[in-house]
Design a protein around this motif. Structure first.
Motif, PDB file in Angstrom:
ATOM      1  N   ARG A 138      69.950  91.680 139.285  1.00  0.00           N
ATOM      2  CA  ARG A 138      69.640  91.868 137.862  1.00  0.00           C
ATOM      3  C   ARG A 138      70.307  93.126 137.319  1.00  0.00           C
ATOM      4  O   ARG A 138      70.816  93.154 136.199  1.00  0.00           O
ATOM      5  CB  ARG A 138      68.123  91.940 137.664  1.00  0.00           C
ATOM      6  CG  ARG A 138      67.416  90.612 137.835  1.00  0.00           C
ATOM      7  CD  ARG A 138      66.022  90.666 137.241  1.00  0.00           C
ATOM      8  NE  ARG A 138      65.196  91.681 137.881  1.00  0.00           N
ATOM      9  CZ  ARG A 138      64.433  91.466 138.948  1.00  0.00           C
ATOM     10  NH1 ARG A 138      64.411  90.256 139.509  1.00  0.00           N
ATOM     11  NH2 ARG A 138      63.702  92.435 139.463  1.00  0.00           N
ATOM     12  N   GLY A 139      70.284  94.196 138.143  1.00  0.00           N
ATOM     13  CA  GLY A 139      70.968  95.419 137.720  1.00  0.00           C
ATOM     14  C   GLY A 139      72.453  95.222 137.554  1.00  0.00           C
ATOM     15  O   GLY A 139      73.079  95.734 136.611  1.00  0.00           O
ATOM     16  N   LEU A 140      73.054  94.448 138.488  1.00  0.00           N
ATOM     17  CA  LEU A 140      74.490  94.175 138.405  1.00  0.00           C
ATOM     18  C   LEU A 140      74.820  93.372 137.161  1.00  0.00           C
ATOM     19  O   LEU A 140      75.821  93.635 136.478  1.00  0.00           O
ATOM     20  CB  LEU A 140      74.944  93.432 139.668  1.00  0.00           C
ATOM     21  CG  LEU A 140      76.449  93.264 139.872  1.00  0.00           C
ATOM     22  CD1 LEU A 140      77.124  94.629 139.969  1.00  0.00           C
ATOM     23  CD2 LEU A 140      76.735  92.441 141.125  1.00  0.00           C
ATOM     24  N   ALA A 141      73.958  92.410 136.848  1.00  0.00           N
ATOM     25  CA  ALA A 141      74.179  91.618 135.631  1.00  0.00           C
ATOM     26  C   ALA A 141      74.104  92.517 134.397  1.00  0.00           C
ATOM     27  O   ALA A 141      74.870  92.353 133.437  1.00  0.00           O
ATOM     28  CB  ALA A 141      73.142  90.497 135.540  1.00  0.00           C
ATOM     29  N   GLY A 142      73.181  93.487 134.412  1.00  0.00           N
ATOM     30  CA  GLY A 142      73.086  94.419 133.288  1.00  0.00           C
ATOM     31  C   GLY A 142      74.332  95.271 133.143  1.00  0.00           C
ATOM     32  O   GLY A 142      74.768  95.569 132.027  1.00  0.00           O
ATOM     33  N   ILE A 143      74.922  95.650 134.276  1.00  0.00           N
ATOM     34  CA  ILE A 143      76.158  96.437 134.230  1.00  0.00           C
ATOM     35  C   ILE A 143      77.285  95.631 133.594  1.00  0.00           C
ATOM     36  O   ILE A 143      78.045  96.123 132.751  1.00  0.00           O
ATOM     37  CB  ILE A 143      76.542  96.899 135.649  1.00  0.00           C
ATOM     38  CG1 ILE A 143      75.535  97.935 136.156  1.00  0.00           C
ATOM     39  CG2 ILE A 143      77.956  97.486 135.664  1.00  0.00           C
ATOM     40  CD1 ILE A 143      75.747  98.358 137.584  1.00  0.00           C
ATOM     41  N   PHE A 144      77.400  94.353 133.985  1.00  0.00           N
ATOM     42  CA  PHE A 144      78.437  93.502 133.400  1.00  0.00           C
ATOM     43  C   PHE A 144      78.223  93.339 131.897  1.00  0.00           C
ATOM     44  O   PHE A 144      79.173  93.351 131.111  1.00  0.00           O
ATOM     45  CB  PHE A 144      78.445  92.132 134.086  1.00  0.00           C
ATOM     46  CG  PHE A 144      78.990  92.173 135.491  1.00  0.00           C
ATOM     47  CD1 PHE A 144      80.064  92.992 135.818  1.00  0.00           C
ATOM     48  CD2 PHE A 144      78.424  91.408 136.493  1.00  0.00           C
ATOM     49  CE1 PHE A 144      80.571  93.042 137.109  1.00  0.00           C
ATOM     50  CE2 PHE A 144      78.915  91.437 137.788  1.00  0.00           C
ATOM     51  CZ  PHE A 144      79.994  92.267 138.099  1.00  0.00           C
ATOM     52  N   THR A 145      76.965  93.200 131.487  1.00  0.00           N
ATOM     53  CA  THR A 145      76.658  93.085 130.055  1.00  0.00           C
ATOM     54  C   THR A 145      77.051  94.363 129.322  1.00  0.00           C
ATOM     55  O   THR A 145      77.591  94.323 128.209  1.00  0.00           O
ATOM     56  CB  THR A 145      75.161  92.806 129.853  1.00  0.00           C
ATOM     57  OG1 THR A 145      74.813  91.591 130.517  1.00  0.00           O
ATOM     58  CG2 THR A 145      74.825  92.689 128.370  1.00  0.00           C
ATOM     59  N   LEU A 146      76.779  95.507 129.966  1.00  0.00           N
ATOM     60  CA  LEU A 146      77.134  96.790 129.349  1.00  0.00           C
ATOM     61  C   LEU A 146      78.647  96.908 129.175  1.00  0.00           C
ATOM     62  O   LEU A 146      79.133  97.395 128.149  1.00  0.00           O
ATOM     63  CB  LEU A 146      76.600  97.939 130.214  1.00  0.00           C
ATOM     64  CG  LEU A 146      76.856  99.352 129.692  1.00  0.00           C
ATOM     65  CD1 LEU A 146      76.235  99.547 128.324  1.00  0.00           C
ATOM     66  CD2 LEU A 146      76.299 100.377 130.675  1.00  0.00           C
TER      67      LEU A 146
END
Length: 341
Positions: free
Chosen positions: A88-96
């Motif tokens: 989930r954190g990695l997905a947030g990084i990609f979104t950022l």
């Protein structure tokens, strides 16, 4: 959290010891396995982080400092939960990253020829103001207009300015600067003007200026921040910039060339007429001094000279005699009888 694949053979040995004995006491495991106490302590740290071992609950469950082995299935569940959080954190990084890319496009669309076009930018940091001034100076192509009220500027500030200003003049930039008449008697300002005008700059003075500003290419104007000392309001709105530049042009037309300097008597005449005007308006000495860019002591000396000239003993009497003598009808000319000296 340590991952299972980070465990080495010695760590697995320590875990096996815990399983075989029901509890793990580090000194006993070190002796039994033939490992150093430091290596066993490291294994305990890694195993507890997974977690494959947990401290015992009390003395009834084992000796002090003992650890109980955990079912690997329980550890697997915790590892899976940690992996889910990581994904989930990695997905947030990609979104950022996607958001940053879109903001880059937005920033680029709001720029023209490399110049930011935010209508109004309030900058509180002096360091950032200096950076923006340097940026505007290096990007300037046609002209710089500067209004500097308040008398002479600090010598250190003038030394910094002359380097930047001479560099712009050498690039063919037209440079016009307005000071107040009182700056003519300020030695550091005299030295600055001598060097700048020799290079091609133009400098004029007025008794009173409309305010402090620096304009570059009639596209961006720097004004003092109203609440933060050293800060600035950076204006790029075309209508506001045009208004401020027009105000500068009107003051420029009324100004007198700094070099060759006005005769000192003529400068003093303008200052005294301005003081008469402000006295007739009931302004305080402090306000008059600030508007003329002189010290309070100098201002009061001018006022005392005017009182002597008018034969007045009070501000009220000076105002009456000024109006009675029509001394302010033509502030551009010496009044009847003269007030020079």
């Amino acid at each position: 959290m340590a991952r299972l694949e980070t465990l080495r053979a010695e760590d697995i040995q320590v875990y096996g010891w815990a399983v075989d004995h029901g509890t793990l006491v580090a000194p006993d495991a070190a002796v039994g396995l033939g490992l150093s106490p430091e290596r066993v302590a490291r294994a305990v740290e890694l195993l507890s982080a997974v977690p494959l071992i947990r401290p015992v609950g009390g003395a009834a469950d084992g000796p002090p400092g003992a650890w109980r082995p955990m079912d690997p299935q329980v550890a697997s569940a915790e590892v899976a939960a940690a992996e889910s959080r990581f994904r989930r954190g990695l997905a947030g990084i990609f979104t950022l990253w996607d958001t940053v890319d879109s903001l880059n496009a937005l920033y680029a669309s709001g720029a023209r020829d490399g110049v930011r076009t935010v209508p109004l930018e309030l900058v509180e940091s002096l360091g950032e103001v200096i950076e923006l001034l340097e940026e505007a100076s290096s990007g300037c192509r046609l002209e710089v207009m500067t209004s500097q009220p308040g008398g002479g500027r600090p010598a250190a500030e003038l030394e910094q300015s002359i380097v930047r200003d001479l560099a712009m003049i050498e690039r063919g930039i037209r440079m016009r600067t307005l000071y107040q008449h009182t700056a003519r008697h300020h030695a550091p300002t005299q030295a600055y003007v001598e060097r700048a005008t020799a290079a091609g700059a133009q400098v004029r003075t007025l008794t009173e200026l409309f305010g402090r500003m620096i304009a570059f290419d009639r596209q961006v104007v720097f004004l003092p921040h109203a609440q933060v000392k050293g800060g600035a309001a950076v204006i790029r709105d075309p209508s506001t910039v045009a208004f401020l530049c027009a105000a500068f042009d009107r003051n420029w037309q009324m100004g007198s060339p700094y070099s060759p300097a006005l005769p000192d008597g003529e400068v003093r005449e303008d200052i005294k007429l301005a003081i008469l005007t402000m006295l007739s308006q009931g302004l305080r000495d402090e306000t008059i001094a600030r508007r003329l860019g002189v010290s309070l002591r100098t201002c009061r000396k001018y006022i005392a000279d005017l009182f002597d000239l008018l034969g007045a003993e009070s501000r009220f009497q000076a105002g009456y005699l000024t109006r009675a003598g029509n001394l302010l009808e033509n502030t551009g000319d010496t009044p009847p009888g003269g007030i020079g000296g």
